[in-house]
Design a protein around this motif. Structure first.
Motif, PDB file in Angstrom:
ATOM      1  N   ARG A   1      27.315  13.528  36.177  1.00  0.00           N
ATOM      2  CA  ARG A   1      27.153  13.405  37.621  1.00  0.00           C
ATOM      3  C   ARG A   1      26.824  11.968  37.993  1.00  0.00           C
ATOM      4  O   ARG A   1      26.077  11.290  37.282  1.00  0.00           O
ATOM      5  CB  ARG A   1      26.020  14.326  38.107  1.00  0.00           C
ATOM      6  N   ARG A   2      27.379  11.526  39.110  1.00  0.00           N
ATOM      7  CA  ARG A   2      26.999  10.237  39.685  1.00  0.00           C
ATOM      8  C   ARG A   2      26.616  10.463  41.140  1.00  0.00           C
ATOM      9  O   ARG A   2      27.404  10.979  41.944  1.00  0.00           O
ATOM     10  CB  ARG A   2      28.153   9.230  39.610  1.00  0.00           C
TER      11      ARG A   2
ATOM     12  N   SER B   1      27.760  13.482  45.756  1.00  0.00           N
ATOM     13  CA  SER B   1      27.794  13.084  44.354  1.00  0.00           C
ATOM     14  C   SER B   1      29.192  13.351  43.822  1.00  0.00           C
ATOM     15  O   SER B   1      29.997  14.050  44.460  1.00  0.00           O
ATOM     16  CB  SER B   1      26.751  13.858  43.527  1.00  0.00           C
ATOM     17  N   ALA B   2      29.467  12.783  42.658  1.00  0.00           N
ATOM     18  CA  ALA B   2      30.724  13.042  41.956  1.00  0.00           C
ATOM     19  C   ALA B   2      30.382  13.729  40.645  1.00  0.00           C
ATOM     20  O   ALA B   2      29.468  13.307  39.937  1.00  0.00           O
ATOM     21  CB  ALA B   2      31.470  11.734  41.689  1.00  0.00           C
ATOM     22  N   VAL B   3      31.103  14.794  40.320  1.00  0.00           N
ATOM     23  CA  VAL B   3      30.825  15.551  39.103  1.00  0.00           C
ATOM     24  C   VAL B   3      32.104  15.730  38.305  1.00  0.00           C
ATOM     25  O   VAL B   3      33.212  15.725  38.856  1.00  0.00           O
ATOM     26  CB  VAL B   3      30.198  16.929  39.420  1.00  0.00           C
ATOM     27  N   VAL B   4      31.931  15.880  37.011  1.00  0.00           N
ATOM     28  CA  VAL B   4      33.047  16.096  36.107  1.00  0.00           C
ATOM     29  C   VAL B   4      32.485  16.751  34.856  1.00  0.00           C
ATOM     30  O   VAL B   4      31.299  16.590  34.539  1.00  0.00           O
ATOM     31  CB  VAL B   4      33.756  14.761  35.772  1.00  0.00           C
TER      32      VAL B   4
ATOM     33  N   VAL C   1      25.944  10.225  34.768  1.00  0.00           N
ATOM     34  CA  VAL C   1      24.818  10.573  33.896  1.00  0.00           C
ATOM     35  C   VAL C   1      25.065  11.965  33.310  1.00  0.00           C
ATOM     36  O   VAL C   1      25.269  12.934  34.053  1.00  0.00           O
ATOM     37  CB  VAL C   1      23.493  10.566  34.684  1.00  0.00           C
ATOM     38  N   PRO C   2      25.045  12.099  31.973  1.00  0.00           N
ATOM     39  CA  PRO C   2      25.232  13.425  31.372  1.00  0.00           C
ATOM     40  C   PRO C   2      24.129  14.394  31.810  1.00  0.00           C
ATOM     41  O   PRO C   2      22.959  14.021  31.931  1.00  0.00           O
ATOM     42  CB  PRO C   2      25.155  13.144  29.866  1.00  0.00           C
TER      43      PRO C   2
END
Length: 288
Positions: free
Chosen positions: A137-138, A254-257, A276-277
């Motif tokens: 996540r950022r 936020s951006a998630v992947v 960030v993990p």
């Protein structure tokens, strides 16, 4: 009223997408995102409808499933319903019985939020935990830095370049220009962007698709890839930063992947782009 499972018609996909949007918030356990539905839409609206299952109580959608593959069901559950026993038992029954038409016989997988009761019920019935995935996540509360390369927003004129990069990034990819147009015609793409990064010669070297779930909600990266002949030059980091910038412009919080835990290269790329993990997640599977 009892929980009811349904395979929505094409016209019913909107309700599933709206539910997925409503259930996204920062700090939530990772689960199916409207962008996942949007990415699947590349196969066409009819096939997407056939891959979706919804569970409702009193006319309200409380869970949404997407059959990414005949043996893989990805499930999102309304946050306040994730420990609901009636819903959990119905979900467990539906995914465990091939005659229900959700999953095939043999070895099958279910992705569901880590804290959801349905996971515990399935594991009590002999299902096992699969290999770990790493969500990253950022936060997007601050401006995102410039990616340092030329980045273009993909429209119909660039669809061929976008799909060419995808096929050169992932072995076995079937992403074609026709499928890009099908994806772009889907309702979830109204809150999405495809981007391509170019090198100094103007070649398309990396690509990303990002999906917003609405103002103030987490946005999703699905997918990101670097052309196999242009790897090792920082383009993965650059296009990921560009994707985060695009999501912030779309109003995402936020951006998630998520990426498989064994894919250390992908984890390193996302980390280098400011992600960030988060605690790992695991599917559950029924041994064949």
């Amino acid at each position: 009223m009892a929980i009811e499972m349904d395979e929505p018609e094409v016209d019913g996909l909107g309700a599933a997408a709206r539910a997925l949007r409503a259930w996204q918030y920062d700090g939530a356990q990772p689960q199916l995102h409207p962008g996942d539905l949007g990415w699947y839409w590349r196969f066409g609206v009819e096939r997407t409808a056939a891959a979706v299952r919804t569970w409702s109580r009193d006319g309200e959608v409380v869970a949404v499933g997407l059959l990414d593959e005949p043996d893989l069901l990805r499930v999102a559950i309304a946050p306040e319903q994730q420990r609901d026993e009636e819903l959990a038992r119905q979900l467990a029954e539906d995914v465990s019985a091939p005659e229900r038409g959700v999953l095939i016989e043999g070895k099958v997988y279910v992705e569901a939020p880590m804290g959801a009761l349905v996971r515990e019920l399935l594991q009590k019935d002999g299902w096992e935990s699969d290999e770990p995935w790493v969500p990253l996540r950022r936060a997007l509360d601050e401006p995102v830095e410039d990616p340092g390369v030329r980045v273009d927003v993909v429209g119909p004129e660039q669809a061929s370049e976008r799909t060419t990069v995808q096929r050169a990034s992932f072995d076995g990819s079937t992403f074609t220009e026709e499928r890009w147009h099908a994806m772009a015609a889907g309702a979830p793409y109204e809150d999405a962007r495809c981007l391509i990064a170019r090198n100094a010669q103007g070649d398309a070297v990396a690509a990303i698709t990002v999906w917003s779930a609405g103002e103030g909600k987490p946005g999703l990266i699905e997918p990101m890839g670097v052309h196999r002949t242009h790897r090792g030059r920082g383009y993965g980091q650059a296009i990921t930063v560009a994707g985060a910038r695009a999501l912030r412009e779309l109003g995402a919080s936020s951006a998630v992947v998520s990426t498989p835990g064994f894919n250390v290269g992908a984890v390193a790329t996302y980390t280098s782009a400011g992600f960030v993990p988060q605690p790992e997640t695991r599917d559950v599977y029924r041994p064949g």
